[in-house]
Write a protein that holds these residues in place. Structure first.
Motif, PDB file in Angstrom:
ATOM      1  N   CYS A  21       0.794  -1.236   0.091  1.00 56.29           N
ATOM      2  CA  CYS A  21      -0.051  -0.010   0.066  1.00 56.29           C
ATOM      3  C   CYS A  21       0.746   1.266  -0.049  1.00 56.29           C
ATOM      4  O   CYS A  21       1.965   1.217   0.432  1.00 56.29           O
ATOM      5  N   ASN A  35      -3.909   1.136  -3.040  1.00 56.60           N
ATOM      6  CA  ASN A  35      -3.752  -0.432  -3.095  1.00 56.60           C
ATOM      7  C   ASN A  35      -4.180  -1.078  -1.784  1.00 56.60           C
ATOM      8  O   ASN A  35      -3.686  -2.024  -1.313  1.00 56.60           O
ATOM      9  N   CYS A  36      -5.580  -0.576  -1.488  1.00 57.68           N
ATOM     10  CA  CYS A  36      -6.296  -1.157  -0.258  1.00 57.68           C
ATOM     11  C   CYS A  36      -7.517  -2.118  -0.780  1.00 57.68           C
ATOM     12  O   CYS A  36      -7.889  -1.875  -1.871  1.00 57.68           O
ATOM     13  N   ARG A  37      -7.949  -2.821  -0.015  1.00 59.39           N
ATOM     14  CA  ARG A  37      -8.618  -3.878  -0.228  1.00 59.39           C
ATOM     15  C   ARG A  37     -10.127  -3.432   0.214  1.00 59.39           C
ATOM     16  O   ARG A  37     -11.255  -3.507  -0.421  1.00 59.39           O
ATOM     17  N   ASP A  50      -7.949  -2.499   5.248  1.00 57.46           N
ATOM     18  CA  ASP A  50      -7.337  -3.604   4.763  1.00 57.46           C
ATOM     19  C   ASP A  50      -6.427  -3.590   3.564  1.00 57.46           C
ATOM     20  O   ASP A  50      -6.860  -3.180   2.491  1.00 57.46           O
ATOM     21  N   CYS A  51      -5.097  -3.799   3.742  1.00 57.04           N
ATOM     22  CA  CYS A  51      -4.306  -3.675   2.483  1.00 57.04           C
ATOM     23  C   CYS A  51      -3.859  -5.074   2.103  1.00 57.04           C
ATOM     24  O   CYS A  51      -4.241  -6.011   3.103  1.00 57.04           O
ATOM     25  N   LYS A  52      -2.977  -5.117   1.165  1.00 61.78           N
ATOM     26  CA  LYS A  52      -2.921  -6.669   1.009  1.00 61.78           C
ATOM     27  C   LYS A  52      -1.871  -7.138   1.767  1.00 61.78           C
ATOM     28  O   LYS A  52      -2.038  -8.626   2.067  1.00 61.78           O
TER      29      LYS A  52
END
Length: 85
Positions: A21, A35-37, A50-52
């Motif tokens: 992220c 780049n977060c979910r 929540d990031c990878k």
């Protein structure tokens, strides 16, 4: 350091190429996370993203989500702390 991190460093590639992220803090009032979910928790004192590879916990006062898109999100409010879990 893992194989992916070594390859990124060797070839001078940005860390987000491996799914990390990217966090940009502008003063104490605005933050963007790429780049977060998704958002796991959201209230006026805490937002958990929540990031990878990790979770990002933002603490503060009067926190709110300004925008949320596929690429990431923008958070506003009085940001007092940032923790990576």
């Amino acid at each position: 350091m893992g194989v992916v991190e070594n390859a990124l460093e060797k070839y001078g590639l940005p860390s987000d190429a491996a799914g990390a992220c990217r966090i940009c803090l502008t003063g104490k009032k605005r933050m963007s996370i790429e780049n977060c979910r998704g958002v796991l928790e959201c209230n006026c004192e805490c937002i958990v993203v929540d990031c990878k590879k990790e979770r990002v916990r933002i603490g503060g006062e009067n926190l709110y989500i300004i925008a949320m898109k596929k690429e990431g999100l923008i958070i506003g409010g009085n940001i007092l702390s940032l923790e990576l879990e």
